[in-house]
Write a protein that holds these residues in place. Structure first.
Motif, PDB file in Angstrom:
ATOM      1  N   GLU A  29      36.515   8.529   0.532  1.00 23.55           N
ATOM      2  CA  GLU A  29      35.693   9.050   1.621  1.00 23.55           C
ATOM      3  C   GLU A  29      34.194   8.827   1.395  1.00 23.55           C
ATOM      4  OE1 GLU A  29      37.526  12.991   3.181  1.00 23.55           O
ATOM      5  OE2 GLU A  29      37.329  11.299   4.571  1.00 23.55           O
ATOM      6  N   GLY A  30      33.864   8.220   0.263  1.00 20.60           N
ATOM      7  CA  GLY A  30      32.472   7.890   0.009  1.00 20.60           C
ATOM      8  C   GLY A  30      31.715   8.881  -0.846  1.00 20.60           C
ATOM      9  N   GLU A  31      32.403   9.868  -1.404  1.00 21.11           N
ATOM     10  CA  GLU A  31      31.742  10.860  -2.247  1.00 21.11           C
ATOM     11  C   GLU A  31      31.494  10.294  -3.643  1.00 21.11           C
ATOM     12  OE1 GLU A  31      33.844  14.545  -2.254  1.00 21.11           O
ATOM     13  OE2 GLU A  31      34.029  14.595  -0.058  1.00 21.11           O
ATOM     14  N   ASN A  32      30.411  10.713  -4.249  1.00 19.45           N
ATOM     15  CA  ASN A  32      30.056  10.278  -5.593  1.00 19.45           C
ATOM     16  C   ASN A  32      30.664  11.258  -6.599  1.00 19.45           C
ATOM     17  OD1 ASN A  32      28.923   9.066  -7.822  1.00 19.45           O
ATOM     18  ND2 ASN A  32      26.851   9.852  -7.441  1.00 19.45           N
ATOM     19  N   ILE A  33      31.890  10.976  -7.016  1.00 25.05           N
ATOM     20  CA  ILE A  33      32.620  11.854  -7.932  1.00 25.05           C
ATOM     21  C   ILE A  33      32.740  11.131  -9.271  1.00 25.05           C
ATOM     22  CG2 ILE A  33      34.799  13.053  -8.367  1.00 25.05           C
ATOM     23  CD1 ILE A  33      35.191  13.168  -5.330  1.00 25.05           C
ATOM     24  N   PRO A  34      32.201  11.694 -10.350  1.00 23.17           N
ATOM     25  CA  PRO A  34      32.267  11.023 -11.656  1.00 23.17           C
ATOM     26  C   PRO A  34      33.705  10.770 -12.089  1.00 23.17           C
ATOM     27  CG  PRO A  34      30.745  12.875 -11.698  1.00 23.17           C
ATOM     28  CD  PRO A  34      31.488  12.975 -10.408  1.00 23.17           C
ATOM     29  N   LEU A  35      33.880   9.654 -12.797  1.00 24.50           N
ATOM     30  CA  LEU A  35      35.196   9.342 -13.359  1.00 24.50           C
ATOM     31  C   LEU A  35      35.511  10.295 -14.502  1.00 24.50           C
ATOM     32  CD1 LEU A  35      35.015   5.466 -13.430  1.00 24.50           C
ATOM     33  CD2 LEU A  35      36.656   6.804 -12.126  1.00 24.50           C
TER      34      LEU A  35
END
Length: 241
Positions: free
Chosen positions: A233-239
């Motif tokens: 969805e385009g969210e910046n979620i850390p790996l």
């Protein structure tokens, strides 16, 4: 208009269908309306993974042939989740234009259309690619799967799908430390696909289609799947590993 994503792999048994099903489920948990299309003709599994096998009489080929109207093919597979099952015929001569016309019936009614492609590089992948405009490549951290991931990504690129992302499935840190599996950088370098997520090994998920029990919502698998849904969805979620 729907985001149309194909889930592909160079070899079978990497968990591609499972990820298609439950990333779809995770997107519905975020309030999205999702259509799953099983394009693994002759070997479809999404209905079994979602325990929705008793809901479907027709499949998407019946729409193309005019046997049923488009609205009759998708069946409920969960809250805001719908499924079109795969035809039982393996070898079919279906034009790209027919597949794209099929998708056009649905793309204004869903936020996402996720297509589970057959493994490998054959005609079935060419058909499945017509359902989508971007790809998720699923691979495990071994040389055979990674080589296949590279090859199927090249195939999809030649078919016009230029945007792809990589999921490393069934990842085990202990196996990497013991040099039994490739590390994350190796997998990325060998597939040449940008990483969107890592799914840890969780034994229960392997048996889900047999015991008819979905993965635990708070388990490692579904938490990782939820993070991938956010990135889709385009969210910046850390790996997380």
């Amino acid at each position: 208009m729907a985001n149309k994503i194909i889930f592909a792999s160079g070899k079978g048994g990497v968990g591609k269908s499972t990820l298609t099903a439950f990333i779809g489920t995770a997107l519905t948990a975020r309030g999205r309306r999702v259509l799953l299309i099983d394009a693994d003709t002759g070997l479809g599994a999404l209905d079994l993974l979602l325990n929705a096998g008793g809901n479907s009489i027709y499949n998407w080929l019946d729409v193309i042939k005019g046997v049923i109207p488009p609205a009759s093919a998708p069946v409920p597979a969960g809250d805001n989740l719908y499924l079109m099952t795969a035809p039982g015929i393996i070898d079919m001569d279906i034009s790209v234009s027919a597949v794209r016309a099929l998708v056009s019936f649905y793309e204004n009614n869903f936020d996402y259309i996720l297509t589970d492609a057959p493994a490998g590089l054959g005609k079935g992948v060419e058909t499945a690619a017509a359902f989508a405009d971007r790809a998720v490549i699923v691979a495990t951290a071994d040389n055979i799967s990674v080589r296949g991931g590279f090859a199927v990504n090249e195939k999809l690129d030649s078919l016009g799908i230029k945007e792809s992302r990589l999921i490393i499935n069934r990842f085990q840190k202990s196996a990497v430390s013991g040099n039994k599996l490739l590390n994350i950088d190796n997998v990325i370098d060998k597939t040449r696909v940008q990483l969107i997520g890592i799914i840890p090994e969780e034994a229960e998920v392997k048996y889900g289609s047999v015991i008819m029990k979905p993965p635990k919502a708070n388990g490692k698998f579904m938490k990782a799947v939820g993070r991938i849904a956010g990135r889709v969805e385009g969210e910046n979620i850390p790996l997380q590993i």
